[in-house]
Write an enzyme that holds these catalytic residues in place. Structure first.
Site, PDB file in Angstrom:
ATOM      1  N   GLY A 201       0.812  -1.209   0.000  1.00 55.29           N
ATOM      2  CA  GLY A 201       0.000   0.000   0.000  1.00 55.29           C
ATOM      3  C   GLY A 201       0.847   1.260   0.000  1.00 55.29           C
ATOM      4  N   LEU A 227      -4.373  -5.657  -4.684  1.00 55.14           N
ATOM      5  CA  LEU A 227      -3.339  -4.634  -4.615  1.00 55.14           C
ATOM      6  C   LEU A 227      -2.043  -5.180  -4.022  1.00 55.14           C
ATOM      7  CD1 LEU A 227      -2.536  -1.636  -4.937  1.00 55.14           C
ATOM      8  CD2 LEU A 227      -3.390  -1.262  -2.601  1.00 55.14           C
ATOM      9  N   ASP A 228      -0.952  -5.037  -4.771  1.00 52.66           N
ATOM     10  CA  ASP A 228       0.396  -5.430  -4.333  1.00 52.66           C
ATOM     11  C   ASP A 228       0.487  -6.897  -3.940  1.00 52.66           C
ATOM     12  OD1 ASP A 228       1.288  -2.833  -4.743  1.00 52.66           O
ATOM     13  OD2 ASP A 228       0.878  -2.219  -2.682  1.00 52.66           O
ATOM     14  N   GLU A 229      -0.351  -7.744  -4.529  1.00 56.59           N
ATOM     15  CA  GLU A 229      -0.369  -9.170  -4.187  1.00 56.59           C
ATOM     16  C   GLU A 229       0.014 -10.060  -5.370  1.00 56.59           C
ATOM     17  OE1 GLU A 229      -0.971 -10.682  -1.314  1.00 56.59           O
ATOM     18  OE2 GLU A 229      -1.522  -8.938  -0.102  1.00 56.59           O
TER      19      GLU A 229
END
Length: 284
Positions: A201, A227-229
């Site tokens: 994040g 998100l960001d995964e």
């Protein structure tokens, strides 16, 4: 290395004789293997491989390689892709206001370190337009807010289609792509300014400073709806101390971001990254 090559990326359920089957396909058709690598994920029961061979003297024409290999791959339940070294991918670089990753990629591209054609730059701000002009690249400013995001993403997709883009590189593009956009164009690499999964994040350097970490990192990954995964391609770290301010962390982090993103893009362009599930095997 002289002449074009072909590269197969393969994943399939693990079983005996796979290396022999794949190598024999190339040998039986007059091919010369120049690189071969493999990995078995025993937990997942998967065999993963990258095989590259010279096309000079190969008995099958390019348009016949895929259907011929499919006859071998289908009974093995294999998932595979084939790539040719002289097919040059077309890239779109997306940015917001920070220029360090953009400039690094453009310098490497200018120095012919990246086997790709950068076709355009897209940004939600106009700040970096002069850089695009410096390198003779088309720059498209598409301002985005909550009210126009869907319409602007449709415009972005249209630009990608017009320019026949193969890969988007988010070189510090500080916007979240919608799941609908990713569904239509899933080939996206992002650079995140932390060693994921830590500090996903926003504001990771501030949060790292507050936590008093002793290392900071950067992560390049494929973009997914989470998100960001997405599957991680490349990471690196640098040591920090209690004497480092947030500005120090940011400066050191930017150095990492440049290098990690460039490595990830190069590995992808060389067809060395094989995604399975939410993981990658990188045949570096």
């Amino acid at each position: 290395m002289n002449g074009p090559t072909a590269t197969l990326l393969i994943s399939c359920p693990d079983q005996q004789g796979l290396v022999a089957k794949f190598a024999n396909f190339i040998y039986a058709n007059g091919g010369n293997i120049i690189h071969a690598d493999q990995h078995t994920d025993f937990e997942a029961g998967l065999f993963l491989a990258r095989i590259e061979w010279q096309l000079e003297g190969f008995n099958l024409s390019r348009d016949m390689i895929a259907p011929a290999f499919a006859a071998i791959a289908k009974p093995l339940q294999a998932v595979w892709d084939i790539h040719f070294s002289d097919t040059i991918p077309r890239l779109a670089l997306w940015v917001t206001k920070q220029d360090h990753c953009l400039l690094d990629l453009l310098w490497r591209w200018q120095a012919k370190e990246l086997p790709a054609e950068i076709a355009l730059i897209i940004s939600n701000h106009q700040k970096l337009e002069a850089i695009a002009q410096q390198f003779g690249l088309d720059f498209h400013h598409l301002s985005i807010n909550k009210e126009n995001k869907i319409q602007q993403e449709a415009r972005q997709l249209e630009l990608l289609r017009q320019e026949r883009i193969d890969l988007i590189v988010l070189a510090k593009y500080m916007q979240i792509l919608t799941p609908e956009f990713i569904h239509h164009f899933p080939n996206v690499i992002n650079i995140h300014h932390s060693f994921l999964p830590a500090f996903a994040g926003a504001n990771p350097y501030h949060r790292a400073h507050e936590r008093g970490v002793k290392i900071i990192g950067a992560t390049a990954h494929f973009v997914t709806a989470d998100l960001d995964e997405g599957p991680i391609i490349e990471q690196d770290v640098v040591r920090v101390s209690h004497r480092d301010t947030i500005a120090d962390l940011t400066r050191k982090g930017k150095d990492l971001e440049r290098v990690v993103l460039a490595r990830a893009v190069r590995l992808h362009l060389q067809h060395r990254v094989l995604v399975y599930g939410n993981r990658t095997v990188v045949f570096a």
